[in-house]
Design an enzyme around this catalytic site. Structure first.
Site, short mmCIF file in Angstrom:
data_model
loop_
_atom_site.label_atom_id
_atom_site.label_comp_id
_atom_site.label_asym_id
_atom_site.label_seq_id
_atom_site.Cartn_x
_atom_site.Cartn_y
_atom_site.Cartn_z
N HIS A 122 0.59 -1.03 0.74
CA HIS A 122 -0.12 -0.14 -0.18
C HIS A 122 1.10 0.79 -0.38
CE1 HIS A 122 -4.30 -1.69 0.85
NE2 HIS A 122 -2.50 -2.94 1.55
N THR A 174 13.64 -9.62 2.32
CA THR A 174 13.44 -8.45 1.71
C THR A 174 14.40 -8.38 -0.05
OG1 THR A 174 15.10 -7.91 3.23
CG2 THR A 174 12.28 -7.27 3.76
N LYS A 175 15.05 -8.99 0.69
CA LYS A 175 15.92 -9.52 -0.53
C LYS A 175 15.84 -10.49 -1.04
CE LYS A 175 18.78 -5.55 0.67
NZ LYS A 175 19.92 -5.17 1.40
N LYS A 192 24.40 -19.75 3.67
CA LYS A 192 24.82 -21.27 3.33
C LYS A 192 25.16 -21.65 1.77
CE LYS A 192 24.40 -25.05 6.84
NZ LYS A 192 23.79 -26.18 7.25
#
Length: 204
Positions: A122, A174-175, A192
């Site tokens: 949003h 988030t990445k 890892k």
């Protein structure tokens, strides 16, 4: 111009069609859409299962595909209202997951329990307008083949998780996660990677 384009380009017609498909202030389709439209629009592969206590907020103007022998377990919410939801073959969507498009989930993927994967955000930056009245932003999520997303993880909009990768329980991704990697934490970091020369998973 196609019928779909005509509807999209005319705000009045678009609003009317939207109201016919979805009750006011709701996200789920009307019962007639579920029964008389969706089965003929969306592709569900042979042997695929959607458990009876799943909330299918699936509409005809975006794609929903479920591959062969894929399973969506009870208490999930699947929503393609703002983007396609494409789920591959032999993939398990575990209990209590929330899947909001645009999202593509590959083949042989395991999503454990209580995962949120949402390609929707949003807008909030206009402080003079309530957030729910501001535009919706989308960025596609991709989960490639053979991945395992452990319980209680969150996959945020715009993220790609590469082939045969693992996201540890409770992680917030988030990445992008490269192929053959293990990610953990909030925000998730790579801990890892698979080393093809050593033929082993190596800590980063």
């Amino acid at each position: 111009m196609s019928v779909k384009d005509t509807i999209k380009n005319n705000p009045k017609i678009k609003k009317l069609v939207h109201r016919m498909l979805i009750p006011k202030d709701e996200a789920r389709p009307r019962e007639w859409v579920k029964l008389l439209v969706n089965p003929f629009i969306h592709r569900v592969g042979k042997g695929a299962i959607v458990r009876s206590r799943t909330r299918m907020d699936v509409l005809p103007f975006n794609k929903f595909e479920l591959g062969s022998k894929a399973v969506i377990e009870d208490f999930c919410t699947i929503n393609n209202g703002v983007g396609d939801v494409l789920i591959g073959s032999n993939t398990l969507i575990g209990m209590g997951n929330v899947i909001i498009g645009p999202i593509t989930i590959g083949n042989n993927v395991i999503l454990a329990q209580n995962i949120v994967a949402s390609g929707l955000n949003h807008e909030y930056r206009d402080i003079d307008t309530p957030i729910h009245q501001q535009p919706i932003l989308t960025a596609p999520i991709t989960i490639e083949d053979d991945c395992w997303i452990a319980a209680n993880s969150v996959i945020t909009a715009g993220v790609t998780i590469g082939k045969h990768s693992v996201v540890a329980a409770g992680s917030v991704v988030t990445k992008d996660v490269p192929p053959y990697s293990v990610a953990a934490g909030n925000p998730a970091k790579i801990i890892k990677r698979y080393d093809f020369e050593q033929k082993d998973w190596v800590r980063v």
